[in-house]
Design a protein around this motif. Structure first.
Motif, PDB file in Angstrom:
ATOM      1  N   LYS A   1      78.997  77.930  40.531  1.00 46.24           N
ATOM      2  CA  LYS A   1      80.230  78.302  39.846  1.00 46.24           C
ATOM      3  C   LYS A   1      81.192  77.125  39.806  1.00 46.24           C
ATOM      4  O   LYS A   1      81.618  76.684  38.773  1.00 46.24           O
ATOM      5  CB  LYS A   1      80.873  79.494  40.552  1.00 46.24           C
ATOM      6  CG  LYS A   1      80.231  80.793  40.138  1.00 46.24           C
ATOM      7  CD  LYS A   1      80.962  81.925  40.799  1.00 46.24           C
ATOM      8  CE  LYS A   1      80.714  83.229  40.057  1.00 46.24           C
ATOM      9  NZ  LYS A   1      81.317  84.344  40.803  1.00 46.24           N
ATOM     10  N   GLY A   2      81.493  76.543  40.975  1.00 44.39           N
ATOM     11  CA  GLY A   2      82.476  75.462  41.032  1.00 44.39           C
ATOM     12  C   GLY A   2      81.834  74.111  40.814  1.00 44.39           C
ATOM     13  O   GLY A   2      80.625  73.989  40.698  1.00 44.39           O
ATOM     14  N   ALA A   3      82.645  73.055  40.751  1.00 48.81           N
ATOM     15  CA  ALA A   3      82.120  71.701  40.615  1.00 48.81           C
ATOM     16  C   ALA A   3      81.508  71.283  41.948  1.00 48.81           C
ATOM     17  O   ALA A   3      82.037  71.608  43.006  1.00 48.81           O
ATOM     18  CB  ALA A   3      83.234  70.754  40.233  1.00 48.81           C
ATOM     19  N   ILE A   4      80.397  70.519  41.864  1.00 44.11           N
ATOM     20  CA  ILE A   4      79.639  70.242  43.077  1.00 44.11           C
ATOM     21  C   ILE A   4      80.291  69.189  43.968  1.00 44.11           C
ATOM     22  O   ILE A   4      80.062  69.130  45.152  1.00 44.11           O
ATOM     23  CB  ILE A   4      78.201  69.866  42.696  1.00 44.11           C
ATOM     24  CG1 ILE A   4      77.284  70.134  43.885  1.00 44.11           C
ATOM     25  CG2 ILE A   4      78.075  68.419  42.239  1.00 44.11           C
ATOM     26  CD1 ILE A   4      75.911  70.509  43.481  1.00 44.11           C
ATOM     27  N   ASN A   5      81.165  68.368  43.387  1.00 47.99           N
ATOM     28  CA  ASN A   5      81.686  67.280  44.210  1.00 47.99           C
ATOM     29  C   ASN A   5      82.997  67.577  44.934  1.00 47.99           C
ATOM     30  O   ASN A   5      83.672  66.683  45.381  1.00 47.99           O
ATOM     31  CB  ASN A   5      81.775  65.983  43.390  1.00 47.99           C
ATOM     32  CG  ASN A   5      82.385  66.271  42.045  1.00 47.99           C
ATOM     33  OD1 ASN A   5      82.851  67.389  41.835  1.00 47.99           O
ATOM     34  ND2 ASN A   5      82.360  65.291  41.167  1.00 47.99           N
ATOM     35  N   GLU A   6      83.336  68.844  45.080  1.00 49.75           N
ATOM     36  CA  GLU A   6      84.558  69.155  45.827  1.00 49.75           C
ATOM     37  C   GLU A   6      84.303  69.230  47.323  1.00 49.75           C
ATOM     38  O   GLU A   6      85.189  69.032  48.118  1.00 49.75           O
ATOM     39  CB  GLU A   6      85.097  70.515  45.396  1.00 49.75           C
ATOM     40  CG  GLU A   6      85.822  70.480  44.069  1.00 49.75           C
ATOM     41  CD  GLU A   6      86.061  71.885  43.545  1.00 49.75           C
ATOM     42  OE1 GLU A   6      85.921  72.848  44.311  1.00 49.75           O
ATOM     43  OE2 GLU A   6      86.378  72.002  42.358  1.00 49.75           O
ATOM     44  N   ALA A   7      83.081  69.557  47.682  1.00 50.28           N
ATOM     45  CA  ALA A   7      82.807  69.853  49.086  1.00 50.28           C
ATOM     46  C   ALA A   7      82.422  68.596  49.874  1.00 50.28           C
ATOM     47  O   ALA A   7      82.047  67.589  49.303  1.00 50.28           O
ATOM     48  CB  ALA A   7      81.680  70.879  49.165  1.00 50.28           C
ATOM     49  N   LEU A   8      82.467  68.736  51.194  1.00 51.35           N
ATOM     50  CA  LEU A   8      82.126  67.635  52.082  1.00 51.35           C
ATOM     51  C   LEU A   8      80.614  67.644  52.335  1.00 51.35           C
ATOM     52  O   LEU A   8      80.067  68.648  52.785  1.00 51.35           O
ATOM     53  CB  LEU A   8      82.863  67.863  53.408  1.00 51.35           C
ATOM     54  CG  LEU A   8      82.625  66.861  54.489  1.00 51.35           C
ATOM     55  CD1 LEU A   8      83.496  65.643  54.243  1.00 51.35           C
ATOM     56  CD2 LEU A   8      82.955  67.485  55.844  1.00 51.35           C
ATOM     57  N   GLU A   9      79.991  66.538  52.044  1.00 46.12           N
ATOM     58  CA  GLU A   9      78.522  66.478  52.218  1.00 46.12           C
ATOM     59  C   GLU A   9      78.200  66.270  53.691  1.00 46.12           C
ATOM     60  O   GLU A   9      78.749  65.372  54.325  1.00 46.12           O
ATOM     61  CB  GLU A   9      78.001  65.309  51.375  1.00 46.12           C
ATOM     62  CG  GLU A   9      76.542  65.038  51.531  1.00 46.12           C
ATOM     63  CD  GLU A   9      75.768  65.317  50.253  1.00 46.12           C
ATOM     64  OE1 GLU A   9      76.384  65.547  49.200  1.00 46.12           O
ATOM     65  OE2 GLU A   9      74.528  65.316  50.339  1.00 46.12           O
ATOM     66  N   CYS A  10      77.322  67.079  54.260  1.00 46.25           N
ATOM     67  CA  CYS A  10      76.981  66.855  55.673  1.00 46.25           C
ATOM     68  C   CYS A  10      75.578  67.333  56.000  1.00 46.25           C
ATOM     69  O   CYS A  10      74.937  68.008  55.197  1.00 46.25           O
ATOM     70  CB  CYS A  10      78.013  67.499  56.597  1.00 46.25           C
ATOM     71  SG  CYS A  10      78.011  69.270  56.547  1.00 46.25           S
ATOM     72  N   LYS A  11      75.112  66.930  57.185  1.00 50.30           N
ATOM     73  CA  LYS A  11      73.800  67.370  57.660  1.00 50.30           C
ATOM     74  C   LYS A  11      73.978  68.721  58.357  1.00 50.30           C
ATOM     75  O   LYS A  11      75.067  69.043  58.864  1.00 50.30           O
ATOM     76  CB  LYS A  11      73.213  66.377  58.683  1.00 50.30           C
ATOM     77  CG  LYS A  11      73.059  64.951  58.241  1.00 50.30           C
ATOM     78  CD  LYS A  11      72.315  64.761  56.973  1.00 50.30           C
ATOM     79  CE  LYS A  11      70.878  65.221  56.969  1.00 50.30           C
ATOM     80  NZ  LYS A  11      70.308  65.105  55.597  1.00 50.30           N
ATOM     81  N   ILE A  12      72.900  69.475  58.432  1.00 56.06           N
ATOM     82  CA  ILE A  12      72.984  70.815  59.031  1.00 56.06           C
ATOM     83  C   ILE A  12      73.462  70.747  60.486  1.00 56.06           C
ATOM     84  O   ILE A  12      74.265  71.563  60.923  1.00 56.06           O
ATOM     85  CB  ILE A  12      71.622  71.530  58.885  1.00 56.06           C
ATOM     86  CG1 ILE A  12      71.431  71.917  57.409  1.00 56.06           C
ATOM     87  CG2 ILE A  12      71.522  72.742  59.805  1.00 56.06           C
ATOM     88  CD1 ILE A  12      70.080  72.499  57.054  1.00 56.06           C
ATOM     89  N   SER A  13      72.991  69.737  61.210  1.00 56.33           N
ATOM     90  CA  SER A  13      73.383  69.660  62.631  1.00 56.33           C
ATOM     91  C   SER A  13      74.884  69.394  62.798  1.00 56.33           C
ATOM     92  O   SER A  13      75.430  69.594  63.880  1.00 56.33           O
ATOM     93  CB  SER A  13      72.593  68.557  63.333  1.00 56.33           C
ATOM     94  OG  SER A  13      72.898  67.323  62.729  1.00 56.33           O
ATOM     95  N   GLU A  14      75.548  68.962  61.736  1.00 53.02           N
ATOM     96  CA  GLU A  14      76.982  68.661  61.856  1.00 53.02           C
ATOM     97  C   GLU A  14      77.859  69.865  61.513  1.00 53.02           C
ATOM     98  O   GLU A  14      79.088  69.796  61.651  1.00 53.02           O
ATOM     99  CB  GLU A  14      77.371  67.525  60.894  1.00 53.02           C
ATOM    100  CG  GLU A  14      76.677  66.208  61.184  1.00 53.02           C
ATOM    101  CD  GLU A  14      76.896  65.198  60.058  1.00 53.02           C
ATOM    102  OE1 GLU A  14      77.085  64.034  60.379  1.00 53.02           O
ATOM    103  OE2 GLU A  14      76.870  65.586  58.862  1.00 53.02           O
TER     104      GLU A  14
END
Ligand code: 4AD
Ligand code: MG
Length: 455
Positions: A24-37
């Motif tokens: 739904k939203g734009a993909i570049n708003e969120a913080l990219e991280c690894k699952i363990s973080e």
């Protein structure tokens, strides 16, 4: 122009490979991280990239387990949040489809890792085209046939991380102790380890072999760098289908000038205890999951000469004659009676390769040592090398080899020879021992054995 063409091509490839977006939203708003973080970002909107591990849909909610290289997280996908179309597409996805998911991290004590992700958008990078062939209750045949997929499993990814860490610790330790890493050829023209068979290679119009050991090349390098090591594959065409034999294994080999036999034993002990201690301290929890009983090795290692070992075996009812090599059964008995690891030293010259230095006090035995553990047996083999030209030439002839095949190796004794020693460590054997793996084949990503050469 070039960039424009690249973008157009990329778009076409994406369409062909079936990449599609469900968001739904734009993909570049969120913080990219690894699952363990994720636990660090409770309440935040994040983006993870991973593979679908398990899916369980109940009505209008789907629970996905997503894995990446760092861990697994539960993602909750609600139909009313992502929309009907996306939900339906997502529900058809097969295991191992690759996904990009954005959502908000929530604390959840019951979830693995203590957090879960509430999905807000979901992009399928590539859907799995067929049902994933590896499911629960795998037969060993499937594991070897689909090795390229099996390494995605949690257990293999854990082993591979530990493997990577252990090799780094070895490297760093050696470099910190003044050693240089030297690379040796894999294609060679002569044997180093008489007893072990070699793979023949058609080399243009000549015959060559895959190397059994880089020792001779390291010996050459000590005259330039004095303290050297290499970490690369060695090849053995032995027809042994045991838990401890690979046809291609990673061999950590060390060689140093002006190091005698006793110094070598101390050196090996120091290196192995320090490296294992660091490895253990760094990964105690993971190691304990594999091998709750494991305790880091302590110095000094036990030592027994071959002759004493034969006595010990005879006293324990084993019929063994002096001069015969020790086999698995004998090594097991020695390691069990004396405790492990144990150095067996001073082997009869006839059961060791020609380059070993005869003991000046008793030339019927050589200054060599194997380090034995149970059940993986010999994890290192090494010793002091013959540094005298004439003696080496005689041993080459006595062992039935053609000195012409070793003329470059003999040269090393012609120009400023020095006493020197070294050893080789079977990396997978050590890792399999520490983790108590059922077979050495689990200690390497793509094993090569008498029966496995694919994938
Ligand atoms: O005892 P090896 O044959 O000794 C050498 O190759 C010497 N040239 C090494 C040196 O002094 N630089 O092999 C060394 C170690 C063994 O102790 C064992 O741990 C491992 O290599 N090894 C194997 N590991 C897995 N599969 C096999 N087929 C192996 N053969 C030897
Ligand atoms: Mg050996």
């Amino acid at each position: 122009m070039f960039l424009l063409v690249s973008f157009i091509l990329l778009g076409a490839v994406r369409k062909m490979t079936g990449q599609y977006k469900m968001e739904k939203g734009a993909i570049n708003e969120a913080l990219e991280c690894k699952i363990s973080e994720l636990e660090k970002f409770i309440g935040r909107r994040v983006r993870i990239r991973g593979w679908l591990y398990v899916k369980n849909t109940v009505g209008k909610i789907s629970f996905l387990r997503i894995r990446d290289s760092s861990g697994i997280v539960q993602v909750v996908v609600k139909k009313d949040k992502v929309g009907e179309e996306i939900f339906e597409k997502m529900d058809k996805l097969k295991r191992e489809s690759s996904l990009i998911i954005e959502g908000v991290v929530k604390k959840d004590e019951r979830a693995p890792g203590g957090v879960e992700l509430g999905a807000e958008s979901l992009t399928v990078q590539s859907p799995s085209l067929e049902d994933y062939p590896l499911r629960k209750n795998l037969s060993p045949n499937l594991v070897w046939k689909y090795r390229h997929l099996f390494i995605r499993s949690r257990i293999m990814s854990m082993i591979l991380k530990l493997r990577s860490s252990l090799s780094n610790i070895f490297r760093n330790w050696l470099i910190e102790h003044g050693f240089f890493e030297v690379d040796a050829p894999s294609i060679v023209t002569a044997a180093t380890e008489g007893g072990a068979k070699m793979f023949e290679v058609k080399y243009f119009d000549k015959k060559a072999f895959l190397t059994q050991s880089s020792q001779f090349y390291l010996e050459g390098a000590i005259f330039s760098l004095e303290k050297v090591f290499c970490f690369q594959p060695s090849f053995r065409a032995e027809e042994s289908k045991t838990r401890r034999h690979l046809s291609e294994y990673w061999h950590l080999e060390v060689e140093a000038s002006n190091m005698d036999f006793q110094q070598l034993l101390h050196f090996e002990e120091d290196m192995i205890t320090s490296v294992i201690r660091e490895f253990y301290d760094k990964h105690k929890d993971e190691i304990k999951r594999f091998n709750p009983e494991f305790k880091p090795f302590e110095k000094p290692f036990k030592r027994i000469t071959y002759t004493q070992a034969v006595e010990l075996l005879k006293n324990n009812g084993v019929a063994i004659e002096w001069g015969k090599d020790l086999g698995v059964r004998e090594e097991k008995m020695i390691a069990t009676i004396l405790g492990q690891p144990v150095f067996i030293t001073h082997y009869p010259r006839q059961v060791r390769a020609f380059y070993h230095m005869p003991d000046p006090e008793n030339p019927s035995v050589v200054l060599s040592a194997d380090l034995i553990v149970w059940p993986y047996g010999e994890i290192t083999g090494g010793g002091q090398r013959i540094d005298d030209y004439k003696m080496l030439l005689e041993r080459i002839i006595e062992s039935g080899y053609n000195p012409d095949d070793y003329s470059w190796y003999l040269d090393l004794r012609k120009y400023g020879s020095v006493p020197h020693s070294g050893f080789g460590l079977g990396f997978e054997r050590l890792l399999a021992h520490i983790l108590n793996l059922p077979s050495i084949k689990y200690a390497i990503p793509y094993p090569r054995t008498q029966t496995i050469v694919y994938p």
